[in-house]
Design a protein around this motif. Sequence first.
Motif, PDB file in Angstrom:
ATOM      1  N   MET A  22       3.121  -7.386   9.175  1.00 20.42           N
ATOM      2  CA  MET A  22       3.985  -6.425   8.490  1.00 20.42           C
ATOM      3  C   MET A  22       3.406  -5.020   8.607  1.00 20.42           C
ATOM      4  O   MET A  22       2.221  -4.863   8.938  1.00 20.42           O
ATOM      5  CB  MET A  22       4.153  -6.816   7.020  1.00 20.42           C
ATOM      6  N   PRO A  23       4.195  -3.979   8.346  1.00 21.19           N
ATOM      7  CA  PRO A  23       3.626  -2.630   8.283  1.00 21.19           C
ATOM      8  C   PRO A  23       2.556  -2.547   7.201  1.00 21.19           C
ATOM      9  O   PRO A  23       2.733  -3.055   6.091  1.00 21.19           O
ATOM     10  CB  PRO A  23       4.842  -1.746   7.941  1.00 21.19           C
ATOM     11  N   VAL A  24       1.445  -1.894   7.540  1.00 20.79           N
ATOM     12  CA  VAL A  24       0.292  -1.814   6.647  1.00 20.79           C
ATOM     13  C   VAL A  24      -0.114  -0.358   6.467  1.00 20.79           C
ATOM     14  O   VAL A  24      -0.154   0.414   7.438  1.00 20.79           O
ATOM     15  CB  VAL A  24      -0.896  -2.626   7.200  1.00 20.79           C
ATOM     16  N   ALA A  25      -0.429   0.011   5.234  1.00 23.17           N
ATOM     17  CA  ALA A  25      -1.013   1.315   4.926  1.00 23.17           C
ATOM     18  C   ALA A  25      -2.359   1.101   4.258  1.00 23.17           C
ATOM     19  O   ALA A  25      -2.489   0.247   3.379  1.00 23.17           O
ATOM     20  CB  ALA A  25      -0.099   2.123   4.013  1.00 23.17           C
ATOM     21  N   VAL A  26      -3.356   1.854   4.689  1.00 24.32           N
ATOM     22  CA  VAL A  26      -4.684   1.806   4.080  1.00 24.32           C
ATOM     23  C   VAL A  26      -5.071   3.221   3.663  1.00 24.32           C
ATOM     24  O   VAL A  26      -4.986   4.155   4.469  1.00 24.32           O
ATOM     25  CB  VAL A  26      -5.727   1.229   5.056  1.00 24.32           C
ATOM     26  N   LEU A  35       3.718  -5.254  -1.352  1.00 23.78           N
ATOM     27  CA  LEU A  35       2.509  -5.568  -2.118  1.00 23.78           C
ATOM     28  C   LEU A  35       1.454  -4.506  -1.851  1.00 23.78           C
ATOM     29  O   LEU A  35       1.153  -4.190  -0.693  1.00 23.78           O
ATOM     30  CB  LEU A  35       1.987  -6.945  -1.712  1.00 23.78           C
ATOM     31  N   ALA A  36       0.899  -3.951  -2.919  1.00 24.98           N
ATOM     32  CA  ALA A  36      -0.192  -2.984  -2.810  1.00 24.98           C
ATOM     33  C   ALA A  36      -1.321  -3.413  -3.728  1.00 24.98           C
ATOM     34  O   ALA A  36      -1.091  -3.880  -4.847  1.00 24.98           O
ATOM     35  CB  ALA A  36       0.282  -1.582  -3.192  1.00 24.98           C
ATOM     36  N   GLY A  37      -2.541  -3.263  -3.258  1.00 25.36           N
ATOM     37  CA  GLY A  37      -3.698  -3.619  -4.068  1.00 25.36           C
ATOM     38  C   GLY A  37      -4.809  -2.612  -3.913  1.00 25.36           C
ATOM     39  O   GLY A  37      -4.954  -1.972  -2.857  1.00 25.36           O
ATOM     40  N   HIS A  38      -5.592  -2.481  -4.967  1.00 27.84           N
ATOM     41  CA  HIS A  38      -6.753  -1.594  -4.972  1.00 27.84           C
ATOM     42  C   HIS A  38      -8.001  -2.429  -5.199  1.00 27.84           C
ATOM     43  O   HIS A  38      -8.024  -3.320  -6.049  1.00 27.84           O
ATOM     44  CB  HIS A  38      -6.604  -0.557  -6.086  1.00 27.84           C
ATOM     45  N   ASP A  39      -9.048  -2.184  -4.378  1.00 28.99           N
ATOM     46  CA  ASP A  39     -10.340  -2.817  -4.617  1.00 28.99           C
ATOM     47  C   ASP A  39     -10.191  -4.349  -4.590  1.00 28.99           C
ATOM     48  O   ASP A  39      -9.745  -4.897  -3.573  1.00 28.99           O
ATOM     49  CB  ASP A  39     -10.904  -2.291  -5.947  1.00 28.99           C
ATOM     50  N   ARG A  40     -10.518  -5.058  -5.652  1.00 29.96           N
ATOM     51  CA  ARG A  40     -10.370  -6.521  -5.646  1.00 29.96           C
ATOM     52  C   ARG A  40      -8.917  -6.915  -5.396  1.00 29.96           C
ATOM     53  O   ARG A  40      -8.630  -7.873  -4.678  1.00 29.96           O
ATOM     54  CB  ARG A  40     -10.820  -7.124  -6.985  1.00 29.96           C
ATOM     55  N   PHE A  61      -4.575  -8.523   0.860  1.00 33.57           N
ATOM     56  CA  PHE A  61      -4.907  -8.835   2.252  1.00 33.57           C
ATOM     57  C   PHE A  61      -4.731 -10.328   2.526  1.00 33.57           C
ATOM     58  O   PHE A  61      -4.101 -10.725   3.525  1.00 33.57           O
ATOM     59  CB  PHE A  61      -6.350  -8.403   2.515  1.00 33.57           C
ATOM     60  N   ARG A  62      -5.252 -11.150   1.637  1.00 29.83           N
ATOM     61  CA  ARG A  62      -5.133 -12.599   1.817  1.00 29.83           C
ATOM     62  C   ARG A  62      -3.679 -13.043   1.702  1.00 29.83           C
ATOM     63  O   ARG A  62      -3.227 -13.913   2.476  1.00 29.83           O
ATOM     64  CB  ARG A  62      -6.012 -13.302   0.776  1.00 29.83           C
ATOM     65  N   ALA A  63      -2.908 -12.437   0.801  1.00 26.35           N
ATOM     66  CA  ALA A  63      -1.485 -12.774   0.690  1.00 26.35           C
ATOM     67  C   ALA A  63      -0.756 -12.432   1.988  1.00 26.35           C
ATOM     68  O   ALA A  63       0.121 -13.181   2.433  1.00 26.35           O
ATOM     69  CB  ALA A  63      -0.854 -12.030  -0.490  1.00 26.35           C
ATOM     70  N   GLY A  64      -1.106 -11.302   2.597  1.00 22.09           N
ATOM     71  CA  GLY A  64      -0.466 -10.921   3.848  1.00 22.09           C
ATOM     72  C   GLY A  64      -0.737 -11.900   4.973  1.00 22.09           C
ATOM     73  O   GLY A  64       0.132 -12.137   5.825  1.00 22.09           O
ATOM     74  N   LEU A  65      -1.938 -12.481   4.986  1.00 22.87           N
ATOM     75  CA  LEU A  65      -2.270 -13.468   6.014  1.00 22.87           C
ATOM     76  C   LEU A  65      -1.695 -14.844   5.706  1.00 22.87           C
ATOM     77  O   LEU A  65      -1.214 -15.537   6.608  1.00 22.87           O
ATOM     78  CB  LEU A  65      -3.792 -13.564   6.159  1.00 22.87           C
ATOM     79  N   ASP A  66      -1.737 -15.237   4.441  1.00 24.00           N
ATOM     80  CA  ASP A  66      -1.313 -16.586   4.067  1.00 24.00           C
ATOM     81  C   ASP A  66       0.189 -16.707   3.842  1.00 24.00           C
ATOM     82  O   ASP A  66       0.750 -17.799   3.997  1.00 24.00           O
ATOM     83  CB  ASP A  66      -2.018 -17.026   2.778  1.00 24.00           C
ATOM     84  N   HIS A  67       0.845 -15.608   3.462  1.00 26.84           N
ATOM     85  CA  HIS A  67       2.265 -15.651   3.086  1.00 26.84           C
ATOM     86  C   HIS A  67       3.051 -14.540   3.786  1.00 26.84           C
ATOM     87  O   HIS A  67       3.723 -13.734   3.125  1.00 26.84           O
ATOM     88  CB  HIS A  67       2.402 -15.518   1.568  1.00 26.84           C
ATOM     89  N   PRO A  68       2.982 -14.472   5.112  1.00 26.57           N
ATOM     90  CA  PRO A  68       3.625 -13.350   5.814  1.00 26.57           C
ATOM     91  C   PRO A  68       5.133 -13.299   5.619  1.00 26.57           C
ATOM     92  O   PRO A  68       5.719 -12.208   5.683  1.00 26.57           O
ATOM     93  CB  PRO A  68       3.257 -13.598   7.280  1.00 26.57           C
ATOM     94  N   ALA A 121      -3.982 -15.035  -4.350  1.00 25.75           N
ATOM     95  CA  ALA A 121      -2.795 -14.606  -3.605  1.00 25.75           C
ATOM     96  C   ALA A 121      -1.618 -15.529  -3.887  1.00 25.75           C
ATOM     97  O   ALA A 121      -0.473 -15.075  -4.035  1.00 25.75           O
ATOM     98  CB  ALA A 121      -3.101 -14.573  -2.112  1.00 25.75           C
ATOM     99  N   ALA A 122      -1.892 -16.824  -3.973  1.00 26.53           N
ATOM    100  CA  ALA A 122      -0.823 -17.773  -4.308  1.00 26.53           C
ATOM    101  C   ALA A 122      -0.267 -17.491  -5.697  1.00 26.53           C
ATOM    102  O   ALA A 122       0.943 -17.633  -5.938  1.00 26.53           O
ATOM    103  CB  ALA A 122      -1.341 -19.208  -4.211  1.00 26.53           C
ATOM    104  N   ASP A 123      -1.150 -17.075  -6.632  1.00 28.17           N
ATOM    105  CA  ASP A 123      -0.675 -16.669  -7.960  1.00 28.17           C
ATOM    106  C   ASP A 123       0.352 -15.549  -7.851  1.00 28.17           C
ATOM    107  O   ASP A 123       1.387 -15.559  -8.534  1.00 28.17           O
ATOM    108  CB  ASP A 123      -1.836 -16.131  -8.809  1.00 28.17           C
TER     109      ASP A 123
END
Length: 292
Positions: free
Chosen positions: A235-239, A103-108, A114-121, A86-88
């Motif tokens: 932040m607003p989240v879509a799953v 930021l959007a991510g699939h699978d891995r 998810f981690r970026a959203g928690l660590d870098h809100p 996430a820091a990358d």
Amino acid sequence: MTPVIPGFDYRRVPVADGVALNAAVGGSGSPVVLLHGFPQTHLMWRHVAADLAADHTVICPDLRGYGDSDKPEAVDDTTYSKRTMAADVVALARALGHERFALAGHDRGALVAFRAGLDHPAAITRLACLDVLPTADMWDVMHGATAAVGFHLYLMAQPPGLPERMIAASADDFFGHFLDLWANDPEAVPADVRAAYLRACRAAVPSIVADYRASAGIDLAHDLADREAGNRLEMPVAVLQQDWGAALGYDARALWGAWAPDLVHTTVTCGHFMAEEAPAVVAEALRDLLAR
């Protein structure tokens, strides 16, 4: 010749000591970063990226350890932790001139997002996660015979050595198994893209295994610590997910809702590789998220 996203520029961007990410960049406007899953590369976003680039700056990197990005040796469990990855991503966006981005991510990639959203809100304006559960919840719901669907999670969680040797001995069969099993529409991944995925995976067995091994160790510890502390995605989240909950006996919307107070959860009918099988559905969901 390796396929590319047409109309996108390719760059190698340093993000950490000795680590640079390969990234395809296209379009103009507010920035959106798209993170791929397993066993894929940034190419999985080729259709959605082209759509969003009409009015957004779209950044599609290969995660560390995947594709044409650097693959550092896993010297400890932090090398491929989702916190490090996430820091990358945050460093990549900043290097390209974006302090805040969707930021959007699939699978891995969704676990990294998810981690970026928690660590870098402060950096993440909107967050989308496709066809995954947060790591702590994933391990909670995997039990009994139904856990056989995730055999690869347990294989790659084993100590270094055996998993790498087993997978490398039959890499195309191993990674191709998931491309076949998880796709409702095999035609969605054409032969040249499939070949590019398999070629990239063959060259990345140790780093892919290290990524998965982290999910059974340090990533789980980070998620559990955040759960205990009551940390949430503000932040607003879509799953977007397949209906795995019906098959495995859990309520995916409720699990995600515990992490994301501002959540839109959508069940889709396509296969796991939804950005390739149903790109219009994914692009519309991301546009709806960006408009919230």
